[in-house]
Scaffold this active site. Structure first.
Site, PDB file in Angstrom:
ATOM      1  N   PRO A   1       2.592 -32.416  14.589  1.00  0.00           N
ATOM      2  CA  PRO A   1       3.414 -33.595  14.852  1.00  0.00           C
ATOM      3  C   PRO A   1       3.641 -34.377  13.569  1.00  0.00           C
ATOM      4  O   PRO A   1       2.722 -34.562  12.775  1.00  0.00           O
ATOM      5  CB  PRO A   1       2.548 -34.400  15.835  1.00  0.00           C
ATOM      6  CG  PRO A   1       1.143 -34.025  15.485  1.00  0.00           C
ATOM      7  CD  PRO A   1       1.203 -32.578  15.071  1.00  0.00           C
ATOM      8  N   MET A   2       4.887 -34.839  13.354  1.00  0.00           N
ATOM      9  CA  MET A   2       5.205 -35.648  12.186  1.00  0.00           C
ATOM     10  C   MET A   2       6.243 -36.684  12.580  1.00  0.00           C
ATOM     11  O   MET A   2       7.350 -36.321  13.000  1.00  0.00           O
ATOM     12  CB  MET A   2       5.727 -34.773  11.036  1.00  0.00           C
ATOM     13  CG  MET A   2       4.676 -33.903  10.382  1.00  0.00           C
ATOM     14  SD  MET A   2       5.375 -32.800   9.125  1.00  0.00           S
ATOM     15  CE  MET A   2       6.140 -31.565  10.192  1.00  0.00           C
ATOM     16  N   ALA A   3       5.885 -37.939  12.461  1.00  0.00           N
ATOM     17  CA  ALA A   3       6.791 -39.017  12.837  1.00  0.00           C
ATOM     18  C   ALA A   3       8.077 -38.939  12.031  1.00  0.00           C
ATOM     19  O   ALA A   3       8.059 -38.782  10.810  1.00  0.00           O
ATOM     20  CB  ALA A   3       6.109 -40.368  12.619  1.00  0.00           C
TER      21      ALA A   3
ATOM     22  N   GLN B   1       2.046 -36.103  21.894  1.00  0.00           N
ATOM     23  CA  GLN B   1       0.962 -36.797  21.198  1.00  0.00           C
ATOM     24  C   GLN B   1       1.067 -38.307  21.401  1.00  0.00           C
ATOM     25  O   GLN B   1       2.147 -38.896  21.241  1.00  0.00           O
ATOM     26  CB  GLN B   1       0.968 -36.499  19.698  1.00  0.00           C
ATOM     27  CG  GLN B   1      -0.294 -37.040  19.002  1.00  0.00           C
ATOM     28  CD  GLN B   1      -0.256 -36.915  17.500  1.00  0.00           C
ATOM     29  OE1 GLN B   1       0.547 -37.566  16.840  1.00  0.00           O
ATOM     30  NE2 GLN B   1      -1.132 -36.069  16.945  1.00  0.00           N
TER      31      GLN B   1
ATOM     32  N   CYS C   1      -3.518 -40.241  11.829  1.00  0.00           N
ATOM     33  CA  CYS C   1      -2.416 -40.874  11.089  1.00  0.00           C
ATOM     34  C   CYS C   1      -2.967 -41.919  10.122  1.00  0.00           C
ATOM     35  O   CYS C   1      -3.724 -42.812  10.524  1.00  0.00           O
ATOM     36  CB  CYS C   1      -1.428 -41.521  12.052  1.00  0.00           C
ATOM     37  SG  CYS C   1      -0.047 -42.327  11.183  1.00  0.00           S
TER      38      CYS C   1
ATOM     39  N   LYS D   1      -6.224 -34.435  17.150  1.00  0.00           N
ATOM     40  CA  LYS D   1      -5.938 -34.175  15.739  1.00  0.00           C
ATOM     41  C   LYS D   1      -6.584 -35.285  14.929  1.00  0.00           C
ATOM     42  O   LYS D   1      -6.278 -36.467  15.127  1.00  0.00           O
ATOM     43  CB  LYS D   1      -4.428 -34.120  15.469  1.00  0.00           C
ATOM     44  CG  LYS D   1      -4.087 -33.690  14.044  1.00  0.00           C
ATOM     45  CD  LYS D   1      -2.600 -33.431  13.893  1.00  0.00           C
ATOM     46  CE  LYS D   1      -2.298 -32.794  12.531  1.00  0.00           C
ATOM     47  NZ  LYS D   1      -2.467 -33.725  11.408  1.00  0.00           N
TER      48      LYS D   1
ATOM     49  N   GLY E   1      -3.579 -28.666   6.613  1.00  0.00           N
ATOM     50  CA  GLY E   1      -3.457 -29.261   5.285  1.00  0.00           C
ATOM     51  C   GLY E   1      -3.086 -28.255   4.212  1.00  0.00           C
ATOM     52  O   GLY E   1      -3.776 -27.248   4.035  1.00  0.00           O
ATOM     53  N   ASP E   2      -1.965 -28.501   3.533  1.00  0.00           N
ATOM     54  CA  ASP E   2      -1.548 -27.713   2.360  1.00  0.00           C
ATOM     55  C   ASP E   2      -1.261 -26.246   2.663  1.00  0.00           C
ATOM     56  O   ASP E   2      -1.453 -25.383   1.796  1.00  0.00           O
ATOM     57  CB  ASP E   2      -2.592 -27.803   1.245  1.00  0.00           C
ATOM     58  CG  ASP E   2      -2.694 -29.191   0.653  1.00  0.00           C
ATOM     59  OD1 ASP E   2      -1.882 -30.052   1.027  1.00  0.00           O
ATOM     60  OD2 ASP E   2      -3.599 -29.419  -0.173  1.00  0.00           O
TER      61      ASP E   2
ATOM     62  N   GLY F   1       2.440 -28.336   8.947  1.00  0.00           N
ATOM     63  CA  GLY F   1       3.350 -29.465   9.065  1.00  0.00           C
ATOM     64  C   GLY F   1       4.454 -29.405   8.043  1.00  0.00           C
ATOM     65  O   GLY F   1       5.431 -28.681   8.196  1.00  0.00           O
TER      66      GLY F   1
END
Length: 326
Positions: free
Chosen positions: A18-20, A72, A104, A144, A206-207, A229
């Protein structure tokens, strides 16, 4: 490699994070169609939902989800979170998984005690999960989280234990503290410690920008799978690459420039169909920028992305991309 959460058996592949501002229906469907194991909505405020905010509910609603779909929520009050879950179910929001945001780092989220601020209170994290599980009535609840709040509060293991004890079916760990924000590198040892501390599936996050990154994450941490992401923005083919790598299959053929540009155009067109051109084009600028990665003249092309106002501007951008590659 099979992951089960509740009654769900997840297909082999990476999960789309999920990414706002990014993971709207158009983006989620694109990633699912390219092999994401499941996708997650933009985060929505539990408190706003209980106050009757329809925009927050709208962030979660997907009339035609592609594949397994998670929503989410963020919040810091167990009763409010539980009530929000009941409300979205009553409003007919369809979802297969309910995810709780404990990662977040944005000040406007942590300032309310939610997001990664929760990493300072493992007991509260457990109570939030318990409330969500009760309200979800059988729908798997996942979490998460981050490695912790800062270097002195690496609480991921303690939080994960509390979440598992209260019914979480899967835990995703972003290998950075809130203090680190998104600054490399991540800490694989934190993800490994969480995996060793709980019995539910654990995803590393991550990454991850290549299939080898995904394999390395699993190899170094022992995690059950990965969540991707930012690395997939503008590159949905990453999910096909990771899936093939996990299955031990040959890497799929890389997309051509024409395929990339057609995918960009299709994504923005779908956004306009769903939201209207005015709203969609403002959001499409940041999506388009990611498709410029690695292209000749990328800096100038990214500046052109920032000027997109009407759908016809997308075709002019694509023409500029082709000219720059000649």
């Amino acid at each position: 490699m099979t992951i089960r959460i509740g009654s769900l058996e997840l297909p082999t592949g990476a999960v789309f994070a999920p990414m706002a501002g990014f993971t709207d229906a158009s983006c989620r469907h694109l990633m699912a169609d390219h092999g994401a194991a499941y996708t997650v909505s933009e985060m929505a405020s539990a408190k706003a939902i209980t106050y009757g905010d329809q925009k927050s509910v709208g962030l979660l609603r997907d009339k035609d989800p592609h594949g397994i779909y998670a929503v989410q929520l963020f919040g810091a009050e167990p009763e409010t979170l539980g009530e929000a879950v009941r409300i979205i179910r009553e409003k007919g929001v369809q979802f297969d998984i309910l995810d709780i945001n404990m990662g977040c780092p944005a000040p406007k989220i942590t300032g309310s005690g939610a997001g990664s601020k929760l990493m300072l209170d493992p007991d509260l994290c457990g109570r939030l999960v318990r409330a969500a599980v009760a309200a979800a009535e059988g729908t798997p609840v996942t979490v998460k989280m981050r490695a912790g709040w800062d270097g002195e509060h690496l609480t991921a293991v303690e939080v994960a234990k509390q979440c598992e004890a209260n019914g979480a079916a899967l835990i995703t760990v972003h290998g950075r503290t809130r203090e680190q924000m998104y600054i490399p590198p991540i800490s694989p040892e934190v993800i490994r410690a969480v995996k060793q501390a709980v019995s539910v599936p654990v995803l590393g996050n991550g990454d991850i920008t290549t299939a080898e990154d995904a394999l390395a994450m699993i190899r170094e941490t022992g995690c059950d799978g990965v969540m991707v992401g930012r690395g997939a923005l503008g590159n949905p083919w990453l999910f096909e690459e990771i899936r093939a790598a996990l299955l031990g299959q040959p890497a799929p053929k890389a997309p051509t420039l024409r395929q990339k540009m057609q995918t960009l155009r299709d994504q923005i067109y779908d956004m306009c169909e769903r939201k209207g051109e005015w709203t969609a084009m403002a959001q499409a600028r940041s999506q388009a920028i990611h498709y410029m990665r690695g292209l000749r003249g990328a800096a100038a092309l990214r500046r052109a992305c920032a000027t997109l106002s009407h759908f016809e501007d997308v075709d002019r951008l694509i023409e500029a991309v082709y000219r720059a590659q000649d």
